[in-house]
Design a protein around this motif. Structure first.
Motif, mmCIF file in Angstrom:
data_model
loop_
_atom_site.group_PDB
_atom_site.id
_atom_site.type_symbol
_atom_site.label_atom_id
_atom_site.label_comp_id
_atom_site.label_asym_id
_atom_site.label_seq_id
_atom_site.Cartn_x
_atom_site.Cartn_y
_atom_site.Cartn_z
ATOM 1 N N ALA A 186 39.207 51.505 40.675
ATOM 2 C CA ALA A 186 38.893 50.092 40.428
ATOM 3 C C ALA A 186 39.965 49.191 41.034
ATOM 4 N N SER A 187 41.229 49.596 40.943
ATOM 5 C CA SER A 187 42.309 48.809 41.544
ATOM 6 C C SER A 187 42.169 48.755 43.056
ATOM 7 N N LEU A 188 41.882 49.881 43.651
ATOM 8 C CA LEU A 188 41.723 49.931 45.106
ATOM 9 C C LEU A 188 40.524 49.092 45.559
ATOM 10 N N LEU A 189 39.411 49.186 44.850
ATOM 11 C CA LEU A 189 38.242 48.374 45.194
ATOM 12 C C LEU A 189 38.514 46.888 44.986
ATOM 13 N N SER A 190 39.310 46.539 43.987
ATOM 14 C CA SER A 190 39.672 45.141 43.759
ATOM 15 C C SER A 190 40.530 44.600 44.894
ATOM 16 N N ILE A 191 41.451 45.417 45.386
ATOM 17 C CA ILE A 191 42.286 44.992 46.509
ATOM 18 C C ILE A 191 41.427 44.767 47.752
ATOM 19 N N TYR A 220 40.828 41.205 49.786
ATOM 20 C CA TYR A 220 41.024 41.018 51.224
ATOM 21 C C TYR A 220 39.752 40.565 51.940
ATOM 22 N N LEU A 221 38.598 40.966 51.429
ATOM 23 C CA LEU A 221 37.332 40.538 52.028
ATOM 24 C C LEU A 221 36.877 39.164 51.533
ATOM 25 N N GLY A 222 37.576 38.616 50.533
ATOM 26 C CA GLY A 222 37.271 37.268 50.053
ATOM 27 C C GLY A 222 36.239 37.193 48.948
ATOM 28 N N TYR A 223 35.907 38.304 48.318
ATOM 29 C CA TYR A 223 34.919 38.284 47.247
ATOM 30 C C TYR A 223 35.498 37.839 45.910
ATOM 31 N N ILE A 224 36.781 38.090 45.683
ATOM 32 C CA ILE A 224 37.429 37.657 44.447
ATOM 33 C C ILE A 224 38.695 36.883 44.803
ATOM 34 N N ASP A 225 39.163 36.066 43.869
ATOM 35 C CA ASP A 225 40.389 35.316 44.125
ATOM 36 C C ASP A 225 41.600 36.085 43.610
#
Length: 105
Positions: free
Chosen positions: A62-67, A71-76
């Motif tokens: 989950a941490s890796l997917l969040s990072i 980087y792709l701009g989906y989350i702040d």
């Protein structure tokens, strides 16, 4: 705030260690089954290791997917920091839970 490549490598290393722990816990359970070890303590330790390994691996993913999503701009950045900070609560809770269970016997 930029994320270091070192942090990403640490998360990947943590995922690999969790996979290795889960593999070894499974091998230990197989060894106990083949040698008819009926003691509760080694089984409880092996199952606790297995649960903690899977939980840490899931949170590492989950941490890796969040990072990647950051980087792709989906989350702040605040969502990313919330996800990364939450790991101490999740993993600490599991350690306290299994630690108290081990002390009760």
């Amino acid at each position: 705030m930029g994320l270091d490549i070192l942090y990403i490598l640490i998360v990947i290393f943590d995922i690999l260690i969790s996979i290795w722990n889960a593999y070894n816990a499974g091998k230990a359970l197989e060894y106990m089954k083949l040698n008819n070890i009926e003691s509760d303590w080694p089984r409880m330790v092996a199952y606790s290791t297995l649960v903690l390994s899977f939980a840490r691996e899931a949170y590492g993913n989950a941490s890796l997917l969040s990072i990647v999503a950051y980087y792709l701009g989906y989350i702040d950045i605040y969502t990313l920091l919330g996800v990364l900070s939450f790991s101490f609560l999740v993993y600490g809770f599991l350690i306290i839970l299994f630690g108290n269970y081990c002390n009760c016997n």
